[in-house]
Scaffold this motif. Structure first.
Motif, short mmCIF file in Angstrom:
data_model
loop_
_atom_site.label_atom_id
_atom_site.label_comp_id
_atom_site.label_asym_id
_atom_site.label_seq_id
_atom_site.Cartn_x
_atom_site.Cartn_y
_atom_site.Cartn_z
N GLU A 1 0.83 -1.22 0.00
CA GLU A 1 0.00 0.00 0.00
C GLU A 1 0.86 1.26 0.00
N LEU B 1 2.34 2.53 7.19
CA LEU B 1 0.98 2.58 6.64
C LEU B 1 0.26 3.85 7.10
N PRO C 1 -5.26 3.44 2.37
CA PRO C 1 -5.28 2.00 2.09
C PRO C 1 -4.68 1.19 3.24
N GLY C 2 -5.35 0.10 3.60
CA GLY C 2 -4.85 -0.78 4.66
C GLY C 2 -5.07 -0.26 6.06
N CYS C 3 -5.71 0.91 6.20
CA CYS C 3 -5.89 1.51 7.53
C CYS C 3 -7.38 1.58 7.87
N ASP D 1 -6.31 -5.13 8.74
CA ASP D 1 -6.02 -3.69 8.69
C ASP D 1 -5.13 -3.24 9.84
N LYS E 1 -0.56 -8.50 9.27
CA LYS E 1 0.01 -7.41 8.46
C LYS E 1 1.50 -7.23 8.76
N ASN F 1 1.53 -9.29 4.81
CA ASN F 1 2.31 -8.37 3.95
C ASN F 1 3.12 -9.15 2.92
N GLN G 1 0.78 -10.33 0.25
CA GLN G 1 0.39 -9.18 -0.60
C GLN G 1 1.51 -8.82 -1.58
#
Ligand code: NAP
Length: 343
Positions: free
Chosen positions: A110, A137, A267-269, A291, A318, A323, A326
């Motif tokens: 992200e 992030l 994004p991701g938060c 998240d 994450k 991660n 991803q």
């Protein structure tokens, strides 16, 4: 298109989480090979409703494997990642060994997906430190809005960041406290049950610990070399989920309200920030979540253009396994990895 995937460290905390997440996300794979040390030969691990037999890393032939997700510690990564990469298999490594190599991208999808291209020299991509991932992030969209000058961060890191032995030690010591048994410390330098320890990884010459140093260097590599960052990394008696108290000084003014608006869409938060009892997220609540959660955003009353906030994420998801997966998905979506066989 589907891939043959090896997981090195499949019996560990991160490896098991990788197996869960690969299945949850329907990662395109026709074969998954769990690898660990010879100690684990004969053991099995679960992948969805399948049971997979663990193989030994030191005798495994990577020549027809497309992707290797590594989380077996720094010395294993140092020895094996280059050899595996040389077979044409792309390694995504969770240890700190390769993170600072200029030929190895350090990626949070992200935040700096654009940096992934440079992996082909070594065929290794590094996953950042768990504390760095959740921090950048939150920092990235704020940096884009007002340019970060300096960050002061204190971490509250769970014992799962120290592997399954760290979790066992907290459990055993807590039990021992309740039944008045003697308490022994092996993984941590002091008792962790009902205590906090301001020491993660080894001490550096300047008095910082390596965990603190990693956050500084990795934030610069991922976000911006101009950002100054000082960290205090603390181990706390929580099983899963890292928290961070973050103070940021910006070049331009940024109100707490503006930061909330920015982070709500980042994004991701996820923003959970109500100024009332329980209007924030704690590590216990973020366990099993993908998240990174941001709470307690306020203007820092001690500095011009300063904000303070609280960041929490599941360090095994994450912060590590998610991660890494991803990153693998990013490789596929950008056509940067091809299966060796036509399967
Ligand atoms: P863990 O629970 O202690 O598991 C370690 C794994 O490594 C086990 O599967 C173990 O297999 C395997 N292993 C150990 N020695 C081996 C050898 N000689 N050959 C093959 N496999 C071997 O640790 P963890 O929490 O999963 O962490 C693993 C790695 O991920 C560490 O490098 C850690 O620093 C990193 N990590 C990164 C992040 C991040 O944020 N990026 C977060 C957490 C962890 P056996 O069961 O056979 O011993």
């Amino acid at each position: 298109m589907s891939f043959k995937v090896a997981i090195v460290g499949a019996t560990g905390n991160v490896g098991r989480e990788m197996l869960t997440i690969l299945e949850e996300r329907g990662f395109p794979t026709h074969e998954i090979v769990p690898l660990a040390s010879r100690r684990s030969l004969g053991q099995t691990v679960s992948y969805g409703d399948k049971t997979l037999k663990v193989k030994a890393l030191d005798t495994y032939d990577f020549s027809d494997t497309d992707l290797c997700l590594m989380s077996a510690g720094g010395s294993i990564s140092k020895e094996y990642a280059p050899k595996i990469g040389a077979t044409g298999c792309v390694v995504i490594d969770n240890s700190s060994t390769w993170r600072y190599d200029t030929n190895v991208p350090l990626i949070v999808p992200e935040v700096n997906a654009q940096a992934i291209g440079g992996f082909s020299k070594r065929n290794i991509i590094a996953n950042p430190n768990c504390s760095t991932i959740q921090l950048v992030l939150a920092l990235k969209p704020l940096h884009d809005a007002a340019i970060i000058k300096r960050v002061v961060v204190s971490t509250y890191q769970s014992v799962s960041g120290a592997g399954k032995e760290g979790m066992d030690e907290l459990f055993e010591q807590s039990r021992a406290v309740f039944v008045a048994d003697p308490i022994t410390s092996k993984k941590f330098t002091k008792r962790i049950a009902f205590n906090v320890i301001p020491h993660i990884d080894v001490f550096m010459e300047d008095g910082y610990t390596k965990e603190e140093w990693k956050m500084t260097v990795e934030t610069k590599k991922i976000l911006d070399p101009k950002i100054k960052l000082t960290a205090t990394a603390v181990r706390v008696p929580v099983f899963i989920g890292h928290a961070e108290a973050v103070h940021v000084e910006f070049e331009k003014p940024l109100s707490a309200h503006e930061a909330q608006t920015i982070l709500r869409d980042a994004p991701g938060c996820q923003l959970i920030d109500k100024h009332e009892d329980g209007g924030y997220i704690t590590p216990y609540e973020c366990t099993g979540e993908d998240d990174t959660f941001i709470s307690r955003i306020r203007e820092d009353i001690t500095v011009e253009n300063g904000l303070a906030f609280w960041v929490v994420a599941d360090n095994l998801r994450k912060g590590a396994a998610l991660n890494a997966i991803q990153i693998a998905e990013l490789l596929i979506s950008r056509n940067l990895i091809k299966p060796k066989s036509a399967a």
